[in-house]
Each structure stands twice: as structure tokens, then as C-alpha cells.
Motif scaffolding. Sequence first.
Motif, short mmCIF file in Angstrom:
data_model
loop_
_atom_site.label_atom_id
_atom_site.label_comp_id
_atom_site.label_asym_id
_atom_site.label_seq_id
_atom_site.Cartn_x
_atom_site.Cartn_y
_atom_site.Cartn_z
N VAL A 135 0.83 -1.20 0.00
CA VAL A 135 0.00 0.00 0.00
C VAL A 135 0.87 1.25 0.00
CG1 VAL A 135 -1.64 1.35 1.33
CG2 VAL A 135 -1.93 -1.13 1.11
N MET A 156 2.81 1.69 -3.16
CA MET A 156 1.98 2.19 -4.25
C MET A 156 1.78 3.69 -4.11
SD MET A 156 -1.42 3.18 -4.79
CE MET A 156 -2.53 2.28 -3.72
N LEU A 157 1.40 4.11 -2.90
CA LEU A 157 1.16 5.55 -2.70
C LEU A 157 2.43 6.34 -2.98
CD1 LEU A 157 -1.05 5.48 0.51
CD2 LEU A 157 -1.76 5.90 -1.84
N LEU A 179 5.03 5.59 -4.89
CA LEU A 179 5.34 5.66 -6.32
C LEU A 179 4.39 6.60 -7.04
CD1 LEU A 179 6.04 1.87 -6.91
CD2 LEU A 179 7.71 3.72 -6.89
N MET A 203 -6.57 -1.35 5.37
CA MET A 203 -5.87 -0.85 4.19
C MET A 203 -6.60 -1.27 2.92
SD MET A 203 -1.82 -1.13 4.97
CE MET A 203 -1.82 -2.90 5.07
N VAL A 244 -7.87 1.50 0.40
CA VAL A 244 -7.36 1.56 -0.97
C VAL A 244 -8.52 1.48 -1.94
CG1 VAL A 244 -6.02 0.31 -2.69
CG2 VAL A 244 -5.09 0.66 -0.41
N MET A 257 -6.61 12.19 -1.12
CA MET A 257 -5.16 12.38 -1.27
C MET A 257 -4.78 12.89 -2.66
SD MET A 257 -3.54 9.18 0.80
CE MET A 257 -4.09 8.03 -0.43
N ARG A 284 -0.36 1.16 -11.11
CA ARG A 284 0.23 0.67 -9.85
C ARG A 284 -0.87 0.26 -8.88
NH1 ARG A 284 3.04 5.54 -10.46
NH2 ARG A 284 5.03 5.28 -11.57
N TYR A 285 -1.93 1.10 -8.89
CA TYR A 285 -3.05 0.86 -8.00
C TYR A 285 -3.53 -0.59 -8.17
CZ TYR A 285 -7.80 1.37 -6.07
OH TYR A 285 -8.96 1.22 -5.37
N ALA A 334 -1.15 -3.16 -6.81
CA ALA A 334 -1.17 -3.15 -5.35
C ALA A 334 -2.43 -3.85 -4.84
CB ALA A 334 -1.12 -1.72 -4.83
N LEU A 364 -2.66 -7.08 -2.54
CA LEU A 364 -3.36 -7.08 -1.25
C LEU A 364 -4.35 -8.24 -1.21
CD1 LEU A 364 -4.30 -3.49 -0.09
CD2 LEU A 364 -2.84 -5.18 1.00
#
Lengths: 1069, 181, 461
Positions: free
Chosen positions: B117, B120-121, B123, C183, C187, C214, C225-226, C229, C233
Amino acid sequence: MNGMREHEQHEHLDGQHERNDPAGDAKLHEGPMDLAAVRAKLQSKTGKLYWRTLEELAGDPQFEELLHREFPRQAPSEWDDSVDRRDFLKLMAASLAFAGLSGCGRTPEQYVVPYVKQPDGMTLGKPQFYATAMPFGADAIGLLVESHEGRPTKIEGNPDHPSSLGATNVFAQASVLNLYDPDRAQTVTKFGEIQTWAAFLDSAQAIAAETRAANGAGFRILTGIVTSPTLAAQMQSFLTLYPQAKWHQWEPALGDGAREGAKLAFGSYVNTVYRPEKAEVILSLDSDFLGSGPGHIPYAREFSRRRKLDQYTEVDRRDAEMNRLYVIEPTPSVTGATADHRLPLRALEVGLFARALAAKLGLGGSVTVPAGSEDWLDAVAKDLQKHKGASLVVTGEHQPAEVHALAHAINASLGNVGTSLYYTEPVEAHPVNHLEALRQLCADIDAGKVETLLILGVNPVYTAPHDFDFASKIKLDPSTKQKKVKNTICVSSHFDETAEVCDWHVGESHYLETWGDARAFDGTVTVIQPLIAPLYHTHSARAVLGAFTEKPGATDYDVLRERLKAAYPSADFEKFWRKTLNDGVISNSASAPINVTLKFNPASLPAAKTSSLDELEFLFRPDPCVYDGRFANNGWLQELPKPITKLTWDNAALISPKTAENLKLAHNVAWGGGEHGKVYSNVIDVALANSKVTAAAWIVPGQADGVVVLPLGYGRKRAGYTGTNKGFNAYAVRSSSALWAATASSTMIKKTGEDYPLACTQYHFNMEGRQILATGTLEEYRKNPGFAHEPGGNPPKELSLYTEYSYPGYAWGMTIDLNSCNGCNACVVACQSENNIAVVGKDQVMRGREMHWIRIDRYYEKSVKSATNDPSSYDASLDNPPTFFQPVPCQQCENAPCEQVCPVGATVHSAEGLNDMVYNRCVGTRYCSNNCPYKVRRFNFLRFQDWETPQLKLLRNPEVTVRSRGVMEKCTYCVQRINTARIEAEKDNRKIRDGEIVTACEAACPTQAIVFGNANDPNSRVAKLKAQQRNYTLLGELNARPRTTYLAAVRNPNPELLTASRSPAKESA
Amino acid sequence: MILHRSHIYGVVGEFETPEKLIHAVEKVREAGYRRFEAFSPFPVEGLSQAMGLKRNLVPLITLIGGLTGGIGGFGFQYWVAAITYPLNIGGRPFNSWPAFIPVTFELTILGASLAAVFGMLALNKLPQPHHPVFNVHRFSHASTDRFFICIELRDAKFHLAETARFLQGLEAHHVSEVSDD
Amino acid sequence: MSAGQPPFDSPEIRRLTPVLGPGHTYASVTDKISAIVLTRRTSLGWFIGFAIAFSLTGLMTVAIGWLFIKGTGIWGINIPIGWGFAIVNFVWWIGIGHAGTLISAILFLLNQKWRTSINRFAEAMTLFAVACAGIFPLIHTGRPWMAFYMFPYPSTMGIWPQFRSPLIWDVFAVSTYGTVSLMFWFVGLIPDLATLRDRAIQKPAKIIYGTLAMGWRGSARHWHRYQSAYLLLAGLATPLVLSVHSVISFDFSVSIVPGWHTTIFPPYFVAGAIYSGFAMVITIAIPLRKAYGLEDYITMRHLDNMAKVMLATGLIVAYGYFFEFFLSLYSGNKFDVFLVQQRLQGPYAPFYYSLILCNILTPQLLWFYKIRHNVVVLFIMSIVVNIGMWLERFVIVVISLTRDFVPSAWGRYSPTFWDWATYIGTIGMFVMLIFLFVRVLPAISIAEMRELVAETSEEKE
């Protein structure tokens, strides 16, 4: 025990008391103050306030006056003498402490051996042991009392004393709590108003003057049994001073049977002393000689010596010799539970059996054998005859005179006199028939012959037969505003039922607070020395009696010394005195055996009165925990599970399963707590001798059918916070005509329909066929000495995945001999006292939260297969089930399941194999308790400890943490004692000797069933016992590897009876 | 009609459907633009390929996080139980490794997840409260139902008028410039 | 995402209602869902429900306050039953907490489209359930103010937790599970927070959502990337879910208590957890879709699938019971055999039988299509299963402790008022949190719904 060394080293220390207390150092300046205010302050309980007011008090002339009256030992003329000024200061400090109880122990102001002020030999934090004794009924138990900086904290037995032999019983152990009982009477009162001792002395003298004029007529004294020679001497001088005065005695729970029986048999009162050790065959006629009554501790010790089976190793077990005990009793006792053969008979039938036995043995008399005991009679008679001279017949205190007489006759005919028993002059100073004495007193009161009644340490209003209605004899008649007795003075430890109706009440000092003496069951004289000055304005019975003589000022101390000087003339009295105090006994003062000639023929007995079996027999027995009620306010004893019933905080009407079925009485287990706590029981009304009492019924397997036992000692109205209104008052239906046994039709019992919750710590009596308590017969044991080892008992160590830890140094271990244990509970109270274990109260016990670190499980023979575990659903196997006891402390497992699951490492293993509890680290998840297969861990669910009451702070053992809320606790093998011994040993740079560490339970055990020591040392007692074949592990298959192991119980039944009565052999053969 | 501004960030074109977006992205790349970015309200399939994005670092970071958690976790337990404060717990060996597995496992997962997590944030350079594209007022649709391409000033080929026209050529529903303040 | 064929084409599934109502566009789903949070007026029902839940939470705080004042003695626990309601409820809540992450993670990996509209609130439910569960291990200790001893921190005494104890494993498992679930949930929320940021009218809402988002702007590189990730997860959460309840089961199976000490526990605890988790999702989904008219998003297709999962896991649980039984008898261990007999005939037998009724017999109705598609019946059944799973934990924790090795120490247990107050209180807290959640956050993942729109529209062509 190291106590011995301790209390021997102080011979040189006397005289030190002359130095004055720092507290007393000249605190003198002027300042007026009136007596009332001073007294008020003296009564005030807050020590702090006290010290603040010290100065002003010190200077006050009236205060000096008061003090000087407080301590009449100081003659007024001597006040300005410098030496006595010191004394005065000291005494003042003392009195302040008494009254204010500023939270620290006080040492008495007189010649205490070994010291008053800290001597050079004494180090702070190191306990001292003093020899003293607890007078109890017709006996006195010699004690060594542990004292921390002047606070008696723990009772141990005195090995040199015949009625202790180092062991103790529950009452002795718990008596230290009585000392600190906050509910004790703390002053002198008149009509409930606080008075000074001085004021009392004045009016006592006034009464004395009148009485002297009347030559003593109308002056009556009522006491319990008196074994104290000094008090007796005082009595004698008193009675010579007042020839018309009379001395009455009333001991509510000790029958006249023994006395009158002896008179019947020998024409005079004699005292009987048994030597169970010398007997091969013992028959108990309703006698609980192993569990109660004079000398029961040494009796249990001697009896168990014959059942140790120590010598029975693999090799020479064939020449096994083991005594045999037959018990005939109406209600189960610890003696009955220990018996090889037990026969439940009604109390009345016990008498019949005795007659039949006498006849069988050719002593003449009737031969009507009670139903169902024929084969018993034959077998017992044969067995007794086979062992002439080595047999013994013991009779219960509560059996009538004729049974005692019969027993004397039988013993004589068997030639046991001189071997297994002997006779001495009576131990009591003044043996009389108590019932008659009390009856006489009441008659005289009614006849108006009694002017003054002095009641010393008994509670007749509560304990007298209800048909005497003692209260009405002395209390103010509301209608006529008249009193039958002009002056009534009561001396008792608490402001009790009697004190309530008397004019004067003087708080009686505890035996740890006063000088005195007493005789043991065998006549041995013990000097009682105080360990602490009276905590309050209390006085001894002797002092109060003395107040009526011409020497009211004489202190117990002086009187005692004078008497000893007279009685034991010796060159150097001081030496004798110190030796006596040090030993705790006056050497060879035991009464010598006397020859008595039997003047009794069984045939001459009048026909026995019989009762039809459909009638009920009501028995009155002292309670195993609160005795006759004198211990009612003792939390330790109230919470102590009774040996057989496991009830706490209540008494109950005990009934056999069969009778219960007939009367449709039942239990039912509550959901909260349940089998380990709360059991609802039917409430019944018992109507006897035109009086009525409401009681909870409790079903007791093994009780004779048709017998209802009403335990005495409960239902107190004025016992104190702990004891008031607990249980029901059996005295209320106890009439003088049927003091011990009353027969009445079963309609005298009525179900009220209500249920009453009883706190029973072990309801489940069935072993469910598990190898929990290994039992067998001598026969079996001879065949297979390892019978206790279940197949697959202890898995072999190779099977373990892990490599064992090695314990190179000490490996502490314990063995508990189930053959010796008779479930007397002494260990439980000893543990509670040693380890500051909290009393939680009935409600918490009912929730299954009692805190005892060692519990005594009571099981019925493993073959008892009751469908439900509920005695109220009748089952023939419960008529007379063989009973066994198993003390269960922490087993100190090497592979402790509790340790592995503790998330914070609050319970870990020590290098010597102890399963340590780290209270500070414990967060209280209770996981360890869940995972403990023995369920020996105890949890502080609430804040159980009393942290406020100042008296209880004095009681605590400073070497043991006082646990607070939320932590787990359990048996530690008395780790504090281990460490004390270790320190000693390391000081002289040696290993700890075997027997140097004695755990509290071990020390208290009358039968030496518990042995603790270093299992690594092959010569230690514990190692030898563990090597025995009888040795087995509880739940060994779990591979927890306990350090505590058990020695299987072996019974020695008579082969002839095996078919007749249930006994272990029948099933396990 | 486009006004010339001194400091601008780039030009955005707005598209209605993911298909059009992907098509446009391909065209933009063919046209030789390199410094551009696409925006979509949800992950559009094939967009990454169209933009020629390579494998990213997140998996590697996650792996490292996991290993740290796992090894560190077991190491810690071993250190506690066998080195710094060894205790005899119920006769179990100091290094009772089987008992240490659950915690080791959990710490592995924990380490990996945290790494994933936060990696990722990091990057993505988030949190980043402001970004020039937010200045385009229609850009709020980027989080609802519209798809955008932003060609940045920094791109060598960037020419405000040219680029804008080029985007319109890609049947952008709407084109506007992105101011950089 | 849509690696391989989407399962929709298979004819038998076509007959089923689709996972998304017809005629939806990106805009429509966005409007619909975000409106619940942003524009739509808060209904009176919401306030009433919230009030009730809130007062129950108050009850819980009172109960816990009293507990801290007096001690665990206010509960029904005793010796030998050292664990009572606290641990029963703990395990129950943790079990419920399993569905969320499972749905989001495992179904995500298995590429089950129908998860999309339920995963968001399922995850939220997970978090709240874990929060409820987390309360109990803390307060059930005798000295809660010392509970930090269970965490590894450098103490002045140099002493550390005892890592052989399953309770320590719990500490790590539950806290890890809580963290990862949080998380995972957050996310997933980021794009939706961005949406809310862009659509919010009032400034405070804009600021709050903006901060939480954010600065997400849906750039392709970010999505790139999200996604990896998120996928990772999911991949991590899956074994985690399975591990957590295994670890919980170790609390029992590692001990030596008869009825606890058995190897079947980990798998059947996990199955039970999923079982109760799905039951709880249904319990929440049905009122939710009704109240906010989300029938188009949480369709019968979803309920049907969840019912099937319940049926399946229910059968696994049944198998677990059977084997627990069988292993005890087969082992020949007298204590275990006795315990089995206790469950069937002992004082607590009624609990065991009602457990069988709730967990094994009732769910068999789910074999029937009609039952699965009757919302009311399904709702009732989900509650029955929740009760059943609670009973299971009660049977395991309490019955085993009442009668273990030494008969003299056998006891009984019954909860006190405070036991109940704490338990009901946590339920109140759970409901309260759910209410807050649906009010302030999108109960359904908008971004993923858009994807769904995209994919379904693809299929249209």
C-alpha cells in the motif's frame, strides 16, 4: 523445624524488658484534660489521632490516674520513683497502643521470654517462634507461634507437646484469626455503656463485700471445662473464701457420657488415654477419635503410623502388618472414612451393638443384635478376641454413659488396659455432670437463691438446652421490670448473646494475649505465654474472678508464677521458668496411669430402650468447623469445606439418601457455580421438644437411615459480622431430656416448599471410573504392589518430542499418602494462614470462586456408579459408600500446561522445578486455569483481600505477597519457607537438609500424610516415598510430570466381612 | 478560440468513452508525444498497454516488505525466547520454533501489505493535494464518466495551438489548456 | 481484470438475474450511489435506528466501566469455567469479520463479478466486527490496564511476551487482520473518495473527502500501480483470512482441555467463520438494498450466490461437527469420549441440539431455489445461522470447561446481567457503525460499478 532453634536461643534474654520503649521517652508537659475526653480518646480506634494527642495526654494528671488504675500492678506510692516512671511511660505507650491500635504489634509489659525490646540476637524481618498452648475443652494443644516483630501470624504445633506432636488442627490454626477479629469485645461495658476496668474493679469489690458478708451465699460462677491448674487454684481459694458460693460448669459440645461412663464402670471419674499405635484391631463405637475430641491429633498420628506401609518395598512386603479399624457410627465422620469397615447404625443401636458385643465376649447382658449387624458382631468379636491385649474399643463422647461403661468392661476383658489404653486422674480440675450442674444453676436462680452470677467464657444463653430458657433466667423481665439475678457479669471474647442480657461485660483476652496454663488430654501441664499485649481493654477470666477476691490487683503473670513456685519447687526457679516457657511444657508433668478396678457388670444394665425404625433419630453434634459456635465469627473456618459434606458458611440437617427419598427431599444444582458452588436444597421445619427450627436439608451418603443430624454452632444472633445469622440454630430444638439424641416420628419434619442455596465446594462425588484416587486392599497390594499404576499411566520419557530439562540442584517434590490422610482439613487452614489467602464469602463460594490453595477432594469408592451424580436420586450404592480423601495442591508439573499458554510469561518454571507465579506480571487471562488439568489455580475475580481493617494487616504473613484483584494465584510449595531455609543453608555454606523445609500443610498434618523435600536426594524422605510401589501420579497419562505424587490408599478389610459389607476389596478384587 | 498564456502546464482533451480514449492515446503516441497522461474514472482495460507502461515496482517492494516481516518476526521471537531472556516454560525448549510460526506468518503478511500500500502511494507520489489538471473545471468529470488526455508543456513536440488542434483531430469532445498555477 | 471468459455467457447463468440492473451508465451509477451520501436527505428511519444502536453502545460502555471498577467477578465466570461470554463473543465477532475480506479478496482473485456491489460494505462490516471482537480480549483480562504486557515492547525488566502462547498469536493475527482489512478497504475507497470530492457541494464535505482522496486523479499510471497493489493485497489477504481463524482455533486446539484439543479445529473454524460471515452480510444487505433502493446493484443474483456459499460452508461445518465427534470416539481417549457424551446428555445438551438445528438442519432449506429467492425467508435464515454460530462457540468454550479431568472440580456456568449487557452492547456498536458508514461513505464501490457498466456494455455488443 527451625522454630525449635528459634525459641531455644532466647534463654539469656530476660530482663531486657526493663528498658523503656522509645515511644515512652519523656513526653511530659502540663495541660488540663478531663477523664471523659481521655477515655473517649482511649476508645478511639485511629492510631494516628492517638500519637498526635500523646503529649497532651501524657501531662494530664487524670490520665496518669486512669493509667494507674489500668495497670494496678503499680502501687500509687511508687509513682515518683524513677524506675517506675519508666514503667509508667512504657505502660502509657502500651495503653495508647492497645486503645489506638496504631497498626504495629505490641509486646507485653511483663517478663516475656525471650524479649520485650529487640534483643541483640533478633533481626528484623526474621520471625521468632514462642511456645504456648491453646486450651480447648478438656485438652490443650501445645503450639509454637510464629511472631513477626511482635505480631503473632502463624500457628505451628509444638513437637514437644503430647497433644500436638508438632501437628495442629483446624481450630488451632484458625485461632490466630480470632485474635485479630475486629468484632471482638474491646472494652468493659455495663448495660452496654463503655466503662473502665477501674470502674469494674470498684463494683466488683462492692459485690465482693456484700458476698463476704453473706459468706458467699448467692454467688455463682459458671464456666466451661477448666483444665487450667492456676484458674482451678484461684477457684479453690475463692470457694474457701466464700464457702457458700457455687461453681457450675457447662461445656455444650462435650458430653457427660465419658465422665459418667467412667463413674459407672469404676465408681469414680477417671480420664481415659488411648494408645492406638499399640492396637492391632480398633473398634470405634460412634467415636471420631481421629478427627475430634481430646487428644485426637496424637491419636491420628499413632493410628496412621500403623498404616504407613513404609517398609513394604518390593522385597519384604509379605510381612505387611497393618492395623484394622471398625467404625460403627450414625453419621459419617473422618474416622469412619478412614475405617476398613464402616457400619452405619443409629446412635441408639450403637449402644445395642455394644451390649451385644459385651455379651458375645462373655460379659453377660442382652444379645439383641441390631438388624443387619449380625455378621459384623461375629467378625468383630472374633477379631478382637484374636488380638487380646492388642485391641481397642473407643467410645464416642456423645454416647451415653452405659456405652462407655461397656467399652471399659470390654477393654478390660480383652486385657487392653495398660497396653492400648490407660487411665489417669481426670484432666479437668473439677469434673462434674455438666447437664446437672446447669440444671442446678437454673433451679437455684428460679428459687431466687442466686444474687450474683459470674459467667466465665461460656455463652449459656445461646448454648443451654432450650427448655432451660436461660435468657429468661438472667435478663430483665419486661413486664415486672425485675431481674431474678441481681448482678450478672459475663466474660467473653465477643459481646455475644449472653453478654447482651448481662449487666457487666468484660472482653476476654485471647490466649495469645494472656498468661495462663492448661492441661493436655494426658494431664501434661503447659504454660500459656502471651505473644502480644492485649490489643484492647480485655482481661482474662482469672483476672475477672480475681477482682472478687481480696487481691483484685494480682496479675495473671504473678499468680501463675506463684502457683508454679509452689507446685514445682526447684533450686533455681528462674531457670525452671525459662525452660518451661521455652519448651512449652512442664517436663514429665503428665498424669501417671492409675489402676482402676471394674465395678460394673453389663448384665446389671437396665433393659436398653429401643426405638422403632420408622421413627426418626435426631442427633446433635458439634460442627466440624465452628464447633459449638465459639468459632462462628472466624472467616477461615466458616469458609472451610466441612470434611464430609463440603458445605461452607452454613450448617444443614444431614439426612441419608434413603430417608431423603422417603421424605421426598432433594437437591438441585444451580446454573451459576453449580456442582462447584451453588446447590439448592429443600428447606424443612424440624419440630422437636415443643420447639421448632427451619433448616436446609442435605443428603449425606453413608448416613444411617432414619438419622437426622442437626449440627450445633450456627444460627448465632450475636457472633459478629462474619458469624451472625449463618445457618440455623440447632440449640433451639435441643432439650435437656435429649441432649445428644432425640427420637421423634418422621412427621416432625415438614417440607416448607422453599429452597435454600447452600455453598458446596464439591458436589460431584463420583470418580466416573477414572484413576483419580487409587485405592486397594492389603490383599491386592500384596499381590500387586503397583496396583495404583494405570496401564499407560506415565508415558515413557522417550516419547516426548522435547529433551527434558535437567534439575541438577534441588528438585522439590511432594508426596501425599492417601492411606494416612483422613481429610481433617488442618492443611487447608494452615495454608490459608501461611499464604494470606483471602476469605471470599458465601456468595462467591457459591459462584465457585473460593481461594483455597489446597483443597481436599472427597470421593466415594470408584465402584460407586450412581446414575446421576445426585444423592437425592436414591441409589443403594450410596447407603454406605467407602469414602476417600485426596488433598490437591498445585502439582508443580515439570511440563506445566499452564505455563505454555500464559501470554505474558507470568507463570514460569524455576531452576528447582517450581511452577512459579509472578503476580506482578499476571494480566489475568485465566487461560492457565483453563489449561490446568487439576484445576488448582485460583483467580482474584474481585478484590477479595481486605485492605482496610487494621487488625487484619497485623495478621498477614509479611513474607507472602497480598494478592490484589485480577491476578491468578496458587500453591507455591511455600516458596518463602524454601528461601528462608536456603538463606540459612548458604550462610553456613551447606546444602539444605532433608526436613529443614516444612511446608505449611506438611507441618499441620496430624498424620504426616504430606511429605516435602528434595527429590534429587536419594536419602530424602520424599525420594524414598516416591520410590515406593504405592506411589502414583494423578492423571499421569497427560505427561505433565507433576512433582506432587500420591501414595495409593490401602485398606485392610476383614476377609470374613467382605461378603457382608461393601468394602474396597469387593469391587477391586 | 484559444488565448495564449505565459505559464501553462499543458493541454487536455476530453473523451466520452474508454474506447475513444484508448484510440486517442495510441494516436498521441504515434504522433511522437511522450510526456502525456491519460485520466479515467476507472481502470480502463488496455490503457496501460496503449500507453506502453512497463511492469511497475510495487510487487518487488511488497516482496521485500514480506521478507522483512517474516525473517524479522522469527528472528525477534528466537532472540526473545532463546537469547535475551530464556525461560523454562512448561519444559518446552527455548527455541520452540513450531510455536513461533503463526506470529512469523502474520508478520510476513503485515509487512508485505504495508509495503504494497505505502509503496503504491509513494510511487504515485500521493498524497498530492493539488495538481494542475484540477484547474480544468471540466476535469471533475474525470472521477465520474469522462476520460481525459493531458499533453504536457514539457514534451519536446508540444506546441499549444498544434497540440490542441491535434487533440481535436482525435474527436476529443472538448479541448482546453491547463494553466499551471 | 477480465482474464478468461466472464462467466455470464454460460446459458444456465443467463437465466439468473444479472449482477447489474439494465440500462445503467457511468453517470447513472455514480449519481445513484454518491447521492445516498451527498444529496439525499437523511431519513427519519436512519435517525431512529441510529438512536437505538447508539443507546445500546452506551449500555456497553456502562457495562465495561462497571467491569473496570469491580473486576471480572461481575461476570458469570468462575473456576473451572475461566472463559465465558467474553471469549464466546470474541470468536463469534471475529468469525463474522471474515466474510468481508474473503468476499473482496478471494472472490476478487476468482474474478467473481458479482462480488463488486457487495464487497464495499462487506469489508466495512469486517472492520466493525473486528472492532467489536477486539474489545473482548482486552476487557476479559483481570487487569486490563496491564494488557499492554501482551505486546512486545522493551520493558525495563527486559521481559517479553511468551510467544508459545496462542493468546499472543491472537494478538498478532487479529491486529494484522485489522490493519490489512483497513488498508484493503481504504485503498478500494480512494477513487470513490475522489468522486465524492468532485461531486460534493458543501465545502466541508469537499475538504474532508478531498483530504481522504489524497489528490487522486485517476491517472493511467496511478491506476496501473493501484491495480497491482490491489491485486497483491487481495493475494495477501486471502491466506490471512484463512490464518486468522485458524489461529483463533489454536486458542482451543493447542490446549489440553477435552473438547478443545483436536486437530479438526482450524479448518472447521475457518469454514464456520465464512459461514457466519456470509450470514451477516445477508443480514445487512437485505435491509440495506430495501432502504436505499439498491435492488439494481444488490440483485437477487447476489443473494442467491451468497445463499449458496452459506449452504456450502454450512455443509463443511456439519462435516466438522461430525469429525469432531468421530475423532473423539475413535481416539478412545476416555476424557474426549466423556465430553461427547456430555454434549449429548450433559446439563448443556439443549444448547448442543439447538446448535445442530440452527447450523445444520435449517440451512438445508437453501437447496431450494424458492427459498433462496425469498428475501424474507433468507433474512430470517441468516439470523438463525448467526445464532447457531454463536451457540457453536458457547458449546465449545463452556461445555468443555465445565467437565474436564478431575470430577471434583466440575462446575457450571451461567452469564450475569453484565455478560449480556456487554454482548448486546457490542451488537449495538456494530449496528451504529454500519449506520454511520452508509451515511458518510459509498456503500457500493462506484469505480468498480463503472467497470461493471463498461464490461456489461461490452457484452451488449
